[in-house]
Design an enzyme around this catalytic site. Structure first.
Site, PDB file in Angstrom:
ATOM      1  N   ASP A 136       0.809  -1.225   0.000  1.00  0.00           N
ATOM      2  CA  ASP A 136       0.000   0.000   0.000  1.00  0.00           C
ATOM      3  C   ASP A 136       0.840   1.273   0.000  1.00  0.00           C
ATOM      4  O   ASP A 136       0.427   2.310   0.528  1.00  0.00           O
ATOM      5  CB  ASP A 136      -0.967   0.014   1.199  1.00  0.00           C
ATOM      6  CG  ASP A 136      -1.884  -1.191   1.194  1.00  0.00           C
ATOM      7  OD1 ASP A 136      -2.208  -1.676   0.105  1.00  0.00           O
ATOM      8  OD2 ASP A 136      -2.272  -1.646   2.295  1.00  0.00           O
TER       9      ASP A 136
ATOM     10  N   LYS B 144       1.792   2.220  -5.146  1.00  0.00           N
ATOM     11  CA  LYS B 144       2.328   1.694  -6.406  1.00  0.00           C
ATOM     12  C   LYS B 144       1.426   2.027  -7.590  1.00  0.00           C
ATOM     13  O   LYS B 144       1.897   2.460  -8.647  1.00  0.00           O
ATOM     14  CB  LYS B 144       2.511   0.175  -6.297  1.00  0.00           C
ATOM     15  CG  LYS B 144       3.499  -0.244  -5.210  1.00  0.00           C
ATOM     16  CD  LYS B 144       3.550  -1.738  -5.032  1.00  0.00           C
ATOM     17  CE  LYS B 144       2.319  -2.334  -4.381  1.00  0.00           C
ATOM     18  NZ  LYS B 144       2.098  -1.995  -2.972  1.00  0.00           N
TER      19      LYS B 144
ATOM     20  N   GLY C  58      -4.595  -4.134  -3.903  1.00  0.00           N
ATOM     21  CA  GLY C  58      -5.579  -3.088  -4.162  1.00  0.00           C
ATOM     22  C   GLY C  58      -4.797  -1.840  -4.510  1.00  0.00           C
ATOM     23  O   GLY C  58      -4.162  -1.253  -3.638  1.00  0.00           O
ATOM     24  N   HIS C  59      -4.756  -1.513  -5.791  1.00  0.00           N
ATOM     25  CA  HIS C  59      -3.937  -0.390  -6.264  1.00  0.00           C
ATOM     26  C   HIS C  59      -4.852   0.758  -6.671  1.00  0.00           C
ATOM     27  O   HIS C  59      -5.644   0.634  -7.600  1.00  0.00           O
ATOM     28  CB  HIS C  59      -3.046  -0.844  -7.442  1.00  0.00           C
ATOM     29  CG  HIS C  59      -2.026  -1.870  -7.030  1.00  0.00           C
ATOM     30  ND1 HIS C  59      -1.126  -2.431  -7.894  1.00  0.00           N
ATOM     31  CD2 HIS C  59      -1.752  -2.405  -5.803  1.00  0.00           C
ATOM     32  CE1 HIS C  59      -0.347  -3.287  -7.240  1.00  0.00           C
ATOM     33  NE2 HIS C  59      -0.717  -3.293  -5.974  1.00  0.00           N
TER      34      HIS C  59
ATOM     35  N   GLN D  39       1.935  -6.001  -3.304  1.00  0.00           N
ATOM     36  CA  GLN D  39       2.387  -6.143  -1.904  1.00  0.00           C
ATOM     37  C   GLN D  39       3.671  -5.327  -1.704  1.00  0.00           C
ATOM     38  O   GLN D  39       3.849  -4.327  -2.364  1.00  0.00           O
ATOM     39  CB  GLN D  39       2.581  -7.614  -1.515  1.00  0.00           C
ATOM     40  CG  GLN D  39       1.280  -8.434  -1.435  1.00  0.00           C
ATOM     41  CD  GLN D  39       0.698  -8.806  -2.770  1.00  0.00           C
ATOM     42  OE1 GLN D  39       1.335  -9.445  -3.582  1.00  0.00           O
ATOM     43  NE2 GLN D  39      -0.538  -8.439  -3.022  1.00  0.00           N
TER      44      GLN D  39
HETATM   45  P1  GDP Z   1      -0.785   0.448  -3.559  1.00  0.00           P
HETATM   46  O1  GDP Z   1      -1.389  -0.840  -3.128  1.00  0.00           O
HETATM   47  O2  GDP Z   1       0.696   0.476  -3.333  1.00  0.00           O
HETATM   48  O3  GDP Z   1      -1.137   0.819  -4.974  1.00  0.00           O
HETATM   49  O4  GDP Z   1      -1.401   1.564  -2.609  1.00  0.00           O
HETATM   50  P2  GDP Z   1      -2.963   1.697  -2.150  1.00  0.00           P
HETATM   51  O5  GDP Z   1      -3.764   2.161  -3.300  1.00  0.00           O
HETATM   52  O6  GDP Z   1      -3.417   0.452  -1.478  1.00  0.00           O
HETATM   53  O7  GDP Z   1      -2.828   2.762  -0.991  1.00  0.00           O
HETATM   54  C1  GDP Z   1      -2.332   4.028  -1.221  1.00  0.00           C
HETATM   55  C2  GDP Z   1      -3.428   5.046  -0.819  1.00  0.00           C
HETATM   56  O8  GDP Z   1      -2.829   6.318  -0.694  1.00  0.00           O
HETATM   57  C3  GDP Z   1      -4.499   5.202  -1.865  1.00  0.00           C
HETATM   58  O9  GDP Z   1      -5.703   5.510  -1.223  1.00  0.00           O
HETATM   59  C4  GDP Z   1      -4.005   6.373  -2.704  1.00  0.00           C
HETATM   60  O10 GDP Z   1      -5.065   7.081  -3.341  1.00  0.00           O
HETATM   61  C5  GDP Z   1      -3.370   7.220  -1.650  1.00  0.00           C
HETATM   62  N1  GDP Z   1      -2.221   8.022  -2.081  1.00  0.00           N
HETATM   63  C6  GDP Z   1      -1.257   7.718  -2.990  1.00  0.00           C
HETATM   64  N2  GDP Z   1      -0.316   8.675  -3.010  1.00  0.00           N
HETATM   65  C7  GDP Z   1      -0.664   9.595  -2.103  1.00  0.00           C
HETATM   66  C8  GDP Z   1      -0.078  10.804  -1.633  1.00  0.00           C
HETATM   67  O11 GDP Z   1       1.009  11.225  -2.049  1.00  0.00           O
HETATM   68  N3  GDP Z   1      -0.747  11.488  -0.662  1.00  0.00           N
HETATM   69  C9  GDP Z   1      -1.921  11.055  -0.144  1.00  0.00           C
HETATM   70  N4  GDP Z   1      -2.494  11.774   0.806  1.00  0.00           N
HETATM   71  N5  GDP Z   1      -2.515   9.917  -0.555  1.00  0.00           N
HETATM   72  C10 GDP Z   1      -1.876   9.196  -1.513  1.00  0.00           C
HETATM   73  P1  IMO Z   2      -0.910  -4.108  -2.315  1.00  0.00           P
HETATM   74  O1  IMO Z   2      -0.469  -4.636  -3.652  1.00  0.00           O
HETATM   75  C1  IMO Z   2      -0.955  -4.612   2.029  1.00  0.00           C
HETATM   76  C2  IMO Z   2      -1.023  -8.731   3.529  1.00  0.00           C
HETATM   77  C3  IMO Z   2      -2.271  -9.199   4.235  1.00  0.00           C
HETATM   78  C4  IMO Z   2      -1.658 -10.204   5.203  1.00  0.00           C
HETATM   79  C5  IMO Z   2      -0.561 -10.839   4.374  1.00  0.00           C
HETATM   80  C6  IMO Z   2      -0.953 -12.146   3.694  1.00  0.00           C
HETATM   81  O2  IMO Z   2      -2.218  -3.399  -2.366  1.00  0.00           O
HETATM   82  O3  IMO Z   2       0.161  -3.325  -1.659  1.00  0.00           O
HETATM   83  P2  IMO Z   2      -2.495 -12.752   1.608  1.00  0.00           P
HETATM   84  O4  IMO Z   2      -3.935 -12.464   1.343  1.00  0.00           O
HETATM   85  O5  IMO Z   2      -1.565 -12.210   0.583  1.00  0.00           O
HETATM   86  O6  IMO Z   2      -2.233 -14.213   1.891  1.00  0.00           O
HETATM   87  O7  IMO Z   2      -2.174 -11.976   2.999  1.00  0.00           O
HETATM   88  O8  IMO Z   2      -0.216  -9.895   3.377  1.00  0.00           O
HETATM   89  N1  IMO Z   2      -1.251  -8.175   2.172  1.00  0.00           N
HETATM   90  C7  IMO Z   2      -1.190  -6.881   1.861  1.00  0.00           C
HETATM   91  N2  IMO Z   2      -1.005  -5.801   2.653  1.00  0.00           N
HETATM   92  N3  IMO Z   2      -1.059  -4.454   0.684  1.00  0.00           N
HETATM   93  C8  IMO Z   2      -1.237  -5.528  -0.116  1.00  0.00           C
HETATM   94  O9  IMO Z   2      -1.214  -5.445  -1.471  1.00  0.00           O
HETATM   95  C9  IMO Z   2      -1.336  -6.805   0.471  1.00  0.00           C
HETATM   96  N4  IMO Z   2      -1.524  -8.062  -0.011  1.00  0.00           N
HETATM   97  C10 IMO Z   2      -1.454  -8.879   1.036  1.00  0.00           C
HETATM   98  O10 IMO Z   2      -2.913  -8.141   4.918  1.00  0.00           O
HETATM   99  O11 IMO Z   2      -1.056  -9.536   6.275  1.00  0.00           O
HETATM  100 MG    MG Z   3      -2.901  -1.555  -1.856  1.00  0.00          MG
END
Ligand code: GDP
Ligand code: IMO
Ligand code: MG
Length: 423
Positions: free
Chosen positions: A13, A16, A40-41, A222
């Site tokens: 998270d 990416k 979840g991107h 991840q």
């Molecule tokens: P990913 O899994 O690495 O793609 O990241 P996620 O989407 O799960 O989580 C990142 C969260 O931070 C999302 O809700 C984005 O919309 C938000 N986000 C990304 N970059 C920034 C930033 O620079 N500032 C803020 N406030 N939110 C951001």
């Molecule tokens: P993105 O790509 C954050 C965590 C789960 C759990 C562990 C194992 O959005 O960054 P799994 O379902 O893969 O067997 O769970 O890994 N986990 C993540 N945490 N971002 C993710 O993906 C994750 N994908 C799995 O919460 O701790």
């Molecule tokens: Mg994510």
């Protein structure tokens, strides 16, 4: 020939999806190489927000090809839901998305096994996303998996039934006797839906494209601290999230990898169980969660929050061969009077800057350096010239500690809130 990798350096998270979208115009192909719908991107642009799970984040720019590589595990039902929603919003997905024949399929029973495994672990549970990731990779490694390419063979129904029956036996031994008939029908309908996509020998495809001079960006899912080998085992996911995973998950040789973008938040989060040395249990942790909206994009769970951990980051940079750093969500710290960064661990009184074998939070006391906050709203900034001095100092401090330049800074969730530093 150019193939770059972008991956998370923390516990996932990091942002990416947002940055892959921003970088997409510089590449011909965007490829996912591991993980599955546990990812979840999130992408935000023009007032809209999308959360992608199995589909690469390069689908919204200029018609680049997007590829789901062999290292990914695919849930046909969730893929269909995700794809149909995107098609409804006007994306001609069938034209731009290719899927490897070698992706392993997540069966309905894999999801049930994931839940049953978690239940049986009790308080030692991993806190998985419940998407069947572990059981599907287990079947892959134990040579029992079902692959997308199998759906094109005559004995597919039999292969599926063999796997399902094995799973049902396992479930029964754990006291579960589920009725999966409705799920099964949905699954087979989704398989038919996927057959309309371009299902390819992706390792041939990608190498051919590279030989033709095309450029590729690999999108990690991840993060490094969730890697099956290098993460905080056993509280990890079941795939190699590190750069090497791009080689095995796409069929490209290590000597073809060019830049490795390592992405991190200006602080740190983790969702699910497992050690987290810099976790904050106080008001500061709560404030970071509130301002950063730190709730899981897939499960909605609260993300645990803490200060940036440079010991873990140095380790992640080492195992990935990171050449460029990307710092996300610095805007979340805009109003903090001071910011802490963990530069070393004290383990039973001994100071170490190297990430240890065990990161049991109880034994580790983080050693912090405190830096002055910049106390400036940076969310509308467009260039590094506008940065407050304290923020410039913070970047220099991190670069000095980490030994790699920070080349992109993100100051908000929107595509536009991205500042490319000239390096
Ligand atoms: P990913 O899994 O690495 O793609 O990241 P996620 O989407 O799960 O989580 C990142 C969260 O931070 C999302 O809700 C984005 O919309 C938000 N986000 C990304 N970059 C920034 C930033 O620079 N500032 C803020 N406030 N939110 C951001
Ligand atoms: P993105 O790509 C954050 C965590 C789960 C759990 C562990 C194992 O959005 O960054 P799994 O379902 O893969 O067997 O769970 O890994 N986990 C993540 N945490 N971002 C993710 O993906 C994750 N994908 C799995 O919460 O701790
Ligand atoms: Mg994510």
């Amino acid at each position: 020939m150019k193939i770059d990798v972008l991956l998370g350096l923390q516990w996932g998270d990091e942002g990416k999806g947002k940055v892959v979208d921003v970088l997409t115009p510089h590449y011909d192909i965007i490829a996912r190489f591991q993980g599955g719908p546990n990812a979840g991107h999130t992408l935000e642009f023009e007032g809209k927000k999308y959360v992608l799970r199995s589909i690469p984040s390069g689908i919204f720019q200029h018609g680049q090809t997007n590829l789901i590589g062999n290292g990914v595990v695919l849930d046909p039902i969730l893929f269909r839901q995700e794809a149909e929603a995107l098609e409804k919003s006007g994306i001609d997905l069938k034209k731009i998305l290719k899927i490897s024949k070698k992706v392993h399929l997540i069966l309905p029973t894999h999801r049930l096994l994931d839940a049953a495994n978690e239940k049986s672990k009790g308080s030692a549970k991993i806190g998985t996303t419940g998407k069947g990731i572990g059981p599907t990779y287990t079947d892959k490694i134990s040579r029992n998996g079902v692959r997308l390419g199998d759906t094109l063979s005559k004995d597919f129904a039999e292969r599926y039934a063999n796997a399902r029956d094995r799973h049902l036996h396992m479930l029964e031994s754990m006291g579960e006797t589920p009725d999966i008939s409705a799920l099964e029908k949905e699954w087979f309908d989704a398989i038919e839906y996927i057959k309309d996509y371009d299902i390819v020998d992706s390792e041939h495809y990608i190498n051919h494209q590279l030989n033709e001079g095309k450029t590729v960006l690999c999108e990690g899912a991840q993060g490094t601290m969730l890697d099956i080998d290098f993460g905080s085992y056993p509280f990890v996911t079941s795939s190699n999230t590190v750069t090497a995973g791009a080689c095995t998950g796409l069929g490209v040789a290590p000597n073809k990898i060019n830049d490795v973008y390592g992405i991190f938040k200006a602080y740190c989060t983790r969702v699910g169980s497992g050690p987290f040395p810099t976790e904050l249990f106080d008001e500061t942790g709560k404030t970071i969660r509130d301002i950063g909206h730190e709730y899981g994009a897939v499960t909605g769970r609260e993300r645990r929050c803490g200060w940036i951990d440079l010991v873990a980051l140095r380790y992640a940079i080492m195992v990935n061969g990171v050449t460029r750093l990307i710092m996300m969500k610095s805007d979340v710290l805009d109003n903090f009077p001071e910011i802490k960064a963990c530069t070393a661990y004290s383990i039973n009184g001994e100071i170490t800057r190297d990430f240890p074998y065990s990161v049991d939070s109880d034994e580790i006391v983080p050693v912090y350096t405190t830096l002055p906050g910049w106390r400036t709203d940076m969310t509308a900034m467009k260039s590094a010239e506008q940065f407050p001095k304290e923020f410039v100092d913070y970047i220099h401090f991190l670069e000095n500690e980490l030994g790699v330049p920070i080349t992109i800074v993100s100051v908000g969730p929107d595509r536009e809130q991205t500042i490319i530093l000239k390096k």
